[in-house]
Write a protein that holds these residues in place. Structure first.
Motif, short mmCIF file in Angstrom:
data_model
loop_
_atom_site.label_atom_id
_atom_site.label_comp_id
_atom_site.label_asym_id
_atom_site.label_seq_id
_atom_site.Cartn_x
_atom_site.Cartn_y
_atom_site.Cartn_z
N PHE A 180 8.92 5.37 -10.23
CA PHE A 180 9.30 3.96 -10.29
C PHE A 180 10.71 3.81 -10.84
O PHE A 180 11.54 3.09 -10.29
N ASN A 209 3.79 1.60 -1.33
CA ASN A 209 4.47 1.75 -2.62
C ASN A 209 3.51 1.80 -3.80
O ASN A 209 3.96 1.89 -4.94
N LEU A 210 2.22 1.75 -3.55
CA LEU A 210 1.26 1.74 -4.64
C LEU A 210 1.35 3.00 -5.48
O LEU A 210 1.29 2.94 -6.71
N ASP A 211 1.54 4.16 -4.83
CA ASP A 211 1.65 5.40 -5.59
C ASP A 211 2.93 5.44 -6.42
O ASP A 211 2.96 6.02 -7.50
N THR A 212 3.99 4.78 -5.95
CA THR A 212 5.24 4.73 -6.71
C THR A 212 5.06 3.92 -7.98
O THR A 212 5.56 4.28 -9.05
N LEU A 213 4.32 2.81 -7.89
CA LEU A 213 4.11 1.97 -9.07
C LEU A 213 3.23 2.66 -10.11
O LEU A 213 3.37 2.41 -11.30
N ALA A 214 2.34 3.52 -9.66
CA ALA A 214 1.44 4.21 -10.58
C ALA A 214 2.15 5.35 -11.32
O ALA A 214 1.69 5.78 -12.37
N ASP A 215 3.26 5.83 -10.77
CA ASP A 215 3.99 6.94 -11.37
C ASP A 215 5.28 6.41 -11.99
O ASP A 215 6.24 6.10 -11.27
N PRO A 216 5.35 6.28 -13.32
CA PRO A 216 6.53 5.69 -13.96
C PRO A 216 7.83 6.43 -13.64
O PRO A 216 8.88 5.82 -13.49
N LYS A 265 0.83 -1.21 0.00
CA LYS A 265 0.00 0.00 0.00
C LYS A 265 0.86 1.25 0.00
O LYS A 265 0.52 2.24 -0.66
#
Length: 81
Positions: A51, A41-48, A39
């Protein structure tokens, strides 16, 4: 002579019968921690961009270890065929 015995019990009952430890509390702790980290890191995965920045912060040694791990995994997969 051959005979079969069927025992109907839960996995927890079988572990208790054979004297194995109850790992449910530890398993719950690990799953909860992994869920929390996912949860976070979810925002990190959504933002290339974030990431890739996270991947680029890997040191040379970390990247080398990752490459070795992937090479070993691919080598093991190729040997099975």
């Amino acid at each position: 002579m051959k005979f079969t015995v069927n025992i109907d019990c839960t996995p927890a009952e079988a572990r208790a019968f054979f004297g194995m430890p109850d790992v449910e509390p530890m398993n719950k702790m690990i799953v909860d921690e992994m869920t929390r980290r996912a949860k976070d890191n979810l925002d990190t995965l959504a933002d290339p961009e974030r990431f890739m920045a996270q991947w680029m912060t890997m040191s040379g040694k970390g990247m080398e270890q990752f490459q070795n791990m992937m090479g070993t995994a691919m080598g093991a997969g190729a040997k099975k065929k």
